[in-house]
Design an enzyme around this catalytic site. Structure first.
Site, short mmCIF file in Angstrom:
data_model
loop_
_atom_site.label_atom_id
_atom_site.label_comp_id
_atom_site.label_asym_id
_atom_site.label_seq_id
_atom_site.Cartn_x
_atom_site.Cartn_y
_atom_site.Cartn_z
N ASP A 1 -5.97 -44.89 5.32
CA ASP A 1 -4.71 -45.15 5.58
C ASP A 1 -3.99 -46.07 4.74
OD1 ASP A 1 -3.88 -46.05 8.44
OD2 ASP A 1 -4.45 -48.27 7.58
N GLU B 1 -2.34 -40.87 3.72
CA GLU B 1 -1.17 -41.75 4.71
C GLU B 1 -0.42 -42.59 3.99
OE1 GLU B 1 0.79 -43.51 8.07
OE2 GLU B 1 -0.94 -44.12 7.23
C1 BGC Z 1 -1.60 -47.04 11.60
C2 BGC Z 1 -0.17 -47.42 11.87
C3 BGC Z 1 -1.17 -48.96 11.73
C4 BGC Z 1 -1.10 -49.80 10.20
C5 BGC Z 1 -1.30 -50.33 9.63
C6 BGC Z 1 -0.95 -47.03 9.95
O1 BGC Z 1 -0.37 -46.23 8.71
O2 BGC Z 1 -0.78 -45.71 11.58
O3 BGC Z 1 -1.01 -47.51 13.71
O4 BGC Z 1 -0.70 -49.95 12.33
O5 BGC Z 1 -1.69 -48.18 9.14
O6 BGC Z 1 -2.81 -50.55 9.85
#
Ligand code: BGC
Length: 550
Positions: free
Chosen positions: A209, A251
Site C-alpha cells: 500500500d 500500489e
Molecule cells: C488505500 C486507501 C487509503 C490510503 C491511506 C491507499 O492506498 O487504497 O484506501 O485510504 O492508502 O492508507
C-alpha cells in the site's frame, strides 16, 4: 517451504488469474452483529469460485480504529475482533486454497494508526530517543515543502502537532496515520517480521500500500526515491528466501514511467497497477474515441517478462484523477460526476454501473476491455452484479456498502438490526437489494452475473489474455478500439465500439491474410481476412473477441 499442493506450482501464476477484490466487513455477516466476518466469507467461497475468479485480494482486516476503513492499523499481526479470530482466518485461507483460489492481503507499511503502540510509545519517548525515531518528527512544520497533500479534502498539511511529544509528526495521508520512519533499521526489521508472520499463515502475496512515499528527503517531492526502491528490494529478497510463488503488487499511483521502476530488474514487485489507464478507458468511452487509450498505451514502457500490470475499472477508493491533466480532470468530472457530492479529493466516488447510467451494454463493453487489455484484471466486489453506490455516505464509503445477496432483510448480508449494520444497504428502486441481488441474478439467465461468469470463463480458457503480447491494429474509424493479443500460436483480435451508434471500420489485418476469424463466445466464423482492408460492422457499444488461428 512447499506450496499448497492444490495450487499449481508456477511462479508466474499471477499472470493467469482474475482477481476479486473485497472487504471482509462488507461481504457476509455470519454472527448477526452487522459486520461481515471470516466465517461468513468462507461460506461464500463457493459463490466466488463459481464466478470463475481464482485470486482474492482482501482489504485490511487488522485491529484498527477504522477511521480509514482499516488502512489505519493498530496491530499488524492480529485480526480485528469484529471480523473473527485468527483461527477463522486460517480456515478461510485453507478453504480458499482447497478451491484453487489464492489470497493476497495488504501490507500497509507507509503508516500506522496513531493508536498503534509504536506511535504511543514514540510520542511519549524522549525527543531524539530510539523509540521516538520510529516515526518522522520535526520541531517545525516547514520541512519537505515539495511533498504534495494527497487527501486534499481533509488535510491542510503533511505535518500535525503532537502535544505529548511537543513536536510535529509527518503523515502523507490522514493526520491520524503517522508515517513510519524507514531510515530506522528497527522499523525495517519490524516490517520484515510482519511479512513473515502472514506468509507463515499461508497468504499468497501482498499489495504494498502507498509504496511511493516511504522516505522523505529535502529538495524532492518525497515520492519514488532511490531509498524506497532499495527497501523494496530488501523486502523482495526476504520474500524469495523461504517461500515460492509469492507476490508483491505495488500500489503506486504514478505515471507509467515512474511505476515501471517498481518492477526493478525483476527484483522488486511482480505486479503494479496501471493507474493512468483506468481514467482513460472512461474518457475514451465518453468521447467515443479510442485515442486516450492508444495514447496512454503508447506511453507505457515494456516491462520485464516475469512482471505484470494489474488493471481495474473501479476499486474501494475514488476513481482517481491524479494522473490526468487538469483539463482531462475537468472533463471527467463533468462527464461522470455532475454533482459535487460525487467527488472527493481528486476523484469520483461512484461505482461502475452508476458511472455509465446502468447501461448493460456499456458495462459489458468496459468489462470486455478490462478482461482483454494486457495485465491481470481486478473485479471489485458487487460490480459483477452491477451494484450501485450511496453518494451520501462520507469519505469513500459510497462504494463500500453491504454486498447484496437476496431480497431478504438487509439484502441477505446480515440478520442484525438495521441500526447495527456497519453501513446501510442500498434500498432505492434501481440499485436497492430488492431490485438487484445475487439470488435473482442467478435465477435470471440474462443477468449481468451470468454474463460475467461467461466472459471470465472464456478468458480463463486462453492464456493469451494474461501472457500475450499487445499491439494496436490500425482502424479507419477512431470510434473503434482495435488490438491484437498474441501468445504462442494463438492470436485474439479484440474490437470495441466506443460509440452509442452502429459503426463500421476497415482494419489493416493483411499479415493475417488467409485466416478466418472465429467469434469466441458463439464460435461463429466471420468472413476470411485478405490482403485488402477487413471491413466489419458493429452494433452500439458492442465488442468482438475474434480468434485468429491458422
Ligand atoms: C488505500 C486507501 C487509503 C490510503 C491511506 C491507499 O492506498 O487504497 O484506501 O485510504 O492508502 O492508507
Amino acid at each position: 517451504m512447499t506450496i499448497d499442493s492444490r495450487l499449481h506450482d508456477d511462479p508466474l501464476w499471477f499472470k493467469d488469474v482474475v482477481i476479486y477484490q473485497l472487504h471482509v466487513k462488507t461481504f457476509f455477516d455470519s454472527n448477526d452483529d452487522g459486520y461481515g466476518d471470516f466465517p461468513g466469507l468462507t461460506q461464500k467461497l463457493d459463490y466466488i469460485q463459481e464466478l470463475g475468479v481464482d485470486c482474492i485480494w482482501l482489504l485490511p482486516f487488522y485491529p484498527s480504529p477504522l477511521k480509514d476503513d482499516g488502512y489505519d492499523i493498530s496491530d499488524y499481526t492480529a485480526i480485528h475482533p469484529l471480523y473473527g479470530t485468527m483461527q477463522d482466518f486460517r480456515t478461510f485461507i485453507k478453504q480458499a486454497h482447497k478451491r484453487g483460489i489464492r489470497v493476497i492481503t495488504e501490507l500497509v507499511i507507509n503508516h500506522t494508526s496513531d493508536q498503534h503502540k509504536w506511535f504511543q510509545e514514540a510520542r511519549k519517548a524522549r525527543k531524539g530517543s530510539r523509540k521516538r525515531k520510529w516515526y518522522v518528527w520535526s520541531d517545525d512544520n516547514t520541512k519537505f515543502p515539495d511533498a504534495r497533500i494527497i487527501f486534499l479534502d481533509s488535510e491542510k498539511s503533511n505535518w500535525t502537532w503532537d502535544e505529548s511529544a511537543q513536536q510535529f509528526y509527518w503523515h502523507r495521508f490522514f493526520h491520524h496515520q503517522p508515517d513510519l520512519n524507514f531510515d530506522n533499521p528497527e522499523v525495517r526489521k519490524a516490517m520484515l517480521r510482519v511479512m513473515r508472520f502472514w506468509l507463515s499463515i499461508g497468504v499468497d502475496g501482498f499489495r504494498l500500500d502507498a509504496i511511493p512515499y516511504l522516505f522523505e528527503r529535502e529538495g524532492t517531492n518525497c515520492e519514488n526515491l532511490p531509498e524506497t526502491h532499495a527497501l523494496i528490494k530488501e523486502l523482495r529478497r526476504e520474500l524469495d528466501k523461504d517461500y515460492k510463488n509469492k507476490l508483491f503488487l505495488a500500489e503506486a499511483n504514478q505515471l507509467p514511467g515512474d511505476v515501471i521502476q517498481y518492477f526493478g530488474n525483476s527484483d522488486e514487485c511482480h505486479m503494479a497497477y496501471h493507474f493512468p489507464l483506468m481514467p482513460r478507458i472512461f474518457m475514451a468511452l465518453h468521447q467515443e474515441n479510442a485515442h486516450p487509450i492508444i495514447d496512454i498505451m503508447a506511453r507505457t514502457p515494456h516491462i520485464p517478462f516475469d512482471c505484470q500490470w494489474a488493471i481495474f475499472l473501479r476499486n474501494h477508493d475514488e476513481l482517481t484523477l491524479e494522473m490526468v491533466t487538469p483539463d482531462e480532470r475537468d472533463y471527467m468530472w463533468k462527464a461522470y460526476a455532475a454533482q459535487e457530492r460525487m467527488r472527493i479529493n481528486l476523484g469520483i466516488k461512484r461505482r461502475l454501473a452508476p458511472l455509465v447510467d446502468n447501461s448493460m451494454k456499456q458495462i459489458e463493453l468496459l468489462n470486455s476491455i478490462l478482461l482483454s487489455m494486457p495485465g491481470t484484471p481486478i473485479i471489485y466486489y458487487g460490480d459483477e452484479i452491477g451494484m450501485g453506490d450511496n453518494i451520501y455516505l462520507g469519505d469513500r464509503n459510497s462504494v463500500r456498502t453491504p454486498m447484496q445477496w437476496s431480497v431478504d432483510r438487509n439484502g441477505g448480508f446480515s440478520k442484525a438490526q438495521f441500526a447495527s449494520l456497519f453501513a446501510p444497504p442500498l434500498m432505492d428502486p434501481i440499485w436497492g437489494y430488492q431490485a438487484l441481488n445475487v439470488e435473482s441474478q442467478l435465477l435470471d439467465k440474462s443477468s449481468l452475473l451470468h454474463w460475467m461468469k461467461t466472459i471470465i470463463s472464456l478468458r480463463q480458457q486462453h492464456q493469451v489474455f494474461g501472457r500475450g503480447s499487445f499491439e494496436f491494429i490500425s482502424s479507419s474509424n477512431q470510434k473503434i478500439l482495435a488490438y491484437i493479443r498474441s501468445h504462442e500460436d494463438e492470436n485474439v483480435l479484440c474490437l470495441a465500439n466506443l460509440s452509442r451508434y452502429p459503426q463500421f471500420a476497415e482494419l489493416e489485418l493483411s499479415k493475417f491474410a488467409g485466416i478466418t476469424p472465429v467469434e469466441m463466445f458463439g464460435q461463429s466464423a466471420f468472413h476470411a481476412i485478405t490482403e485488402e482492408p477487413y471491413v466489419i460492422t458493429f452494433g452500439p457499444h458492442s465488442f468482438y473477441w475474434l480468434l485468429l488461428k491458422r
